[in-house]
Write a protein that holds these residues in place. Structure first.
Motif, PDB file in Angstrom:
ATOM      1  N   VAL A  94       0.837  -1.204   0.000  1.00 51.03           N
ATOM      2  CA  VAL A  94       0.000   0.000   0.000  1.00 51.03           C
ATOM      3  C   VAL A  94       0.870   1.251   0.000  1.00 51.03           C
ATOM      4  O   VAL A  94       0.584   2.217  -0.709  1.00 51.03           O
ATOM      5  CB  VAL A  94      -0.990  -0.019   1.186  1.00 51.03           C
ATOM      6  CG1 VAL A  94      -1.751   1.290   1.289  1.00 51.03           C
ATOM      7  CG2 VAL A  94      -1.961  -1.187   1.054  1.00 51.03           C
ATOM      8  N   ARG A  95       1.977   1.235   0.749  1.00 45.95           N
ATOM      9  CA  ARG A  95       2.885   2.394   0.762  1.00 45.95           C
ATOM     10  C   ARG A  95       3.578   2.574  -0.582  1.00 45.95           C
ATOM     11  O   ARG A  95       3.983   3.679  -0.933  1.00 45.95           O
ATOM     12  CB  ARG A  95       3.911   2.253   1.884  1.00 45.95           C
ATOM     13  CG  ARG A  95       3.357   2.595   3.247  1.00 45.95           C
ATOM     14  CD  ARG A  95       4.437   2.631   4.322  1.00 45.95           C
ATOM     15  NE  ARG A  95       5.035   1.324   4.559  1.00 45.95           N
ATOM     16  CZ  ARG A  95       4.502   0.366   5.325  1.00 45.95           C
ATOM     17  NH1 ARG A  95       3.352   0.579   5.920  1.00 45.95           N
ATOM     18  NH2 ARG A  95       5.100  -0.789   5.481  1.00 45.95           N
ATOM     19  N   ARG A  97       1.662   6.459   3.317  1.00 47.50           N
ATOM     20  CA  ARG A  97       0.624   6.024   2.375  1.00 47.50           C
ATOM     21  C   ARG A  97      -0.060   7.238   1.763  1.00 47.50           C
ATOM     22  O   ARG A  97      -0.167   8.280   2.390  1.00 47.50           O
ATOM     23  CB  ARG A  97      -0.467   5.208   3.085  1.00 47.50           C
ATOM     24  CG  ARG A  97      -0.067   3.879   3.555  1.00 47.50           C
ATOM     25  CD  ARG A  97      -1.212   3.177   4.259  1.00 47.50           C
ATOM     26  NE  ARG A  97      -1.645   3.953   5.418  1.00 47.50           N
ATOM     27  CZ  ARG A  97      -2.875   3.934   5.923  1.00 47.50           C
ATOM     28  NH1 ARG A  97      -3.804   3.183   5.398  1.00 47.50           N
ATOM     29  NH2 ARG A  97      -3.178   4.672   6.969  1.00 47.50           N
ATOM     30  N   ASP A 133      -7.248   4.808   2.168  1.00 44.07           N
ATOM     31  CA  ASP A 133      -6.017   4.770   1.385  1.00 44.07           C
ATOM     32  C   ASP A 133      -6.371   4.427  -0.070  1.00 44.07           C
ATOM     33  O   ASP A 133      -7.542   4.354  -0.435  1.00 44.07           O
ATOM     34  CB  ASP A 133      -5.001   3.798   1.993  1.00 44.07           C
ATOM     35  CG  ASP A 133      -5.500   2.361   2.078  1.00 44.07           C
ATOM     36  OD1 ASP A 133      -6.334   1.947   1.247  1.00 44.07           O
ATOM     37  OD2 ASP A 133      -5.048   1.642   2.986  1.00 44.07           O
ATOM     38  N   VAL A 164      -6.108   1.656  -1.743  1.00 45.78           N
ATOM     39  CA  VAL A 164      -6.839   0.391  -1.898  1.00 45.78           C
ATOM     40  C   VAL A 164      -8.326   0.634  -1.641  1.00 45.78           C
ATOM     41  O   VAL A 164      -9.189   0.157  -2.378  1.00 45.78           O
ATOM     42  CB  VAL A 164      -6.276  -0.698  -0.961  1.00 45.78           C
ATOM     43  CG1 VAL A 164      -7.124  -1.963  -1.017  1.00 45.78           C
ATOM     44  CG2 VAL A 164      -4.824  -1.003  -1.298  1.00 45.78           C
ATOM     45  N   LYS A 189     -12.097  -5.701  -0.587  1.00 44.84           N
ATOM     46  CA  LYS A 189     -10.725  -5.288  -0.322  1.00 44.84           C
ATOM     47  C   LYS A 189      -9.715  -6.348  -0.766  1.00 44.84           C
ATOM     48  O   LYS A 189      -8.658  -6.030  -1.309  1.00 44.84           O
ATOM     49  CB  LYS A 189     -10.542  -4.963   1.157  1.00 44.84           C
ATOM     50  CG  LYS A 189      -9.289  -4.182   1.428  1.00 44.84           C
ATOM     51  CD  LYS A 189      -9.321  -3.569   2.798  1.00 44.84           C
ATOM     52  CE  LYS A 189      -8.143  -2.632   2.965  1.00 44.84           C
ATOM     53  NZ  LYS A 189      -8.210  -1.896   4.211  1.00 44.84           N
ATOM     54  N   LEU A 214      -6.785  -5.640  -3.498  1.00 43.46           N
ATOM     55  CA  LEU A 214      -5.348  -5.823  -3.254  1.00 43.46           C
ATOM     56  C   LEU A 214      -4.732  -6.656  -4.348  1.00 43.46           C
ATOM     57  O   LEU A 214      -3.641  -6.430  -4.793  1.00 43.46           O
ATOM     58  CB  LEU A 214      -5.112  -6.481  -1.891  1.00 43.46           C
ATOM     59  CG  LEU A 214      -5.299  -5.570  -0.704  1.00 43.46           C
ATOM     60  CD1 LEU A 214      -5.368  -6.376   0.580  1.00 43.46           C
ATOM     61  CD2 LEU A 214      -4.173  -4.552  -0.625  1.00 43.46           C
TER      62      LEU A 214
END
Length: 83
Positions: free
Chosen positions: A9-10, A53, A66, A68, A79, A83
């Protein structure tokens, strides 16, 4: 958040995700919300000072999260699938 998922995610880039979703314009601190018919800029995309993020928020109330979670909001996927 699982370390691998957190790192993923980052690593996401707001402009790449925005483009992959086919959203108009570009993500920035003040832009129109891609989820509702926004007459003025009520949407913000910004980098978290806590963990790096990219985060977003619709100040008109659609939601926040975020990248996602933006994918989930815009595609209707769960979710895990996002991902």
């Amino acid at each position: 958040m699982n370390d691998d998922i957190g790192e993923f995610v980052r690593s996401l880039d707001a402009r790449q995700v925005w483009s992959a979703l086919g959203l108009p314009g570009e993500p920035k601190s003040s832009c129109k919300c891609p989820k509702h018919n926004d007459r003025s800029a009520s949407f913000s995309v910004y980098r978290s000072k806590h963990d790096g993020r990219w985060l977003w928020m619709c100040h008109a109330g659609c939601d926040h999260g975020d990248l996602v979670e933006l994918w989930v909001l815009m595609t209707g996927l769960g979710k895990g699938a996002a991902l």
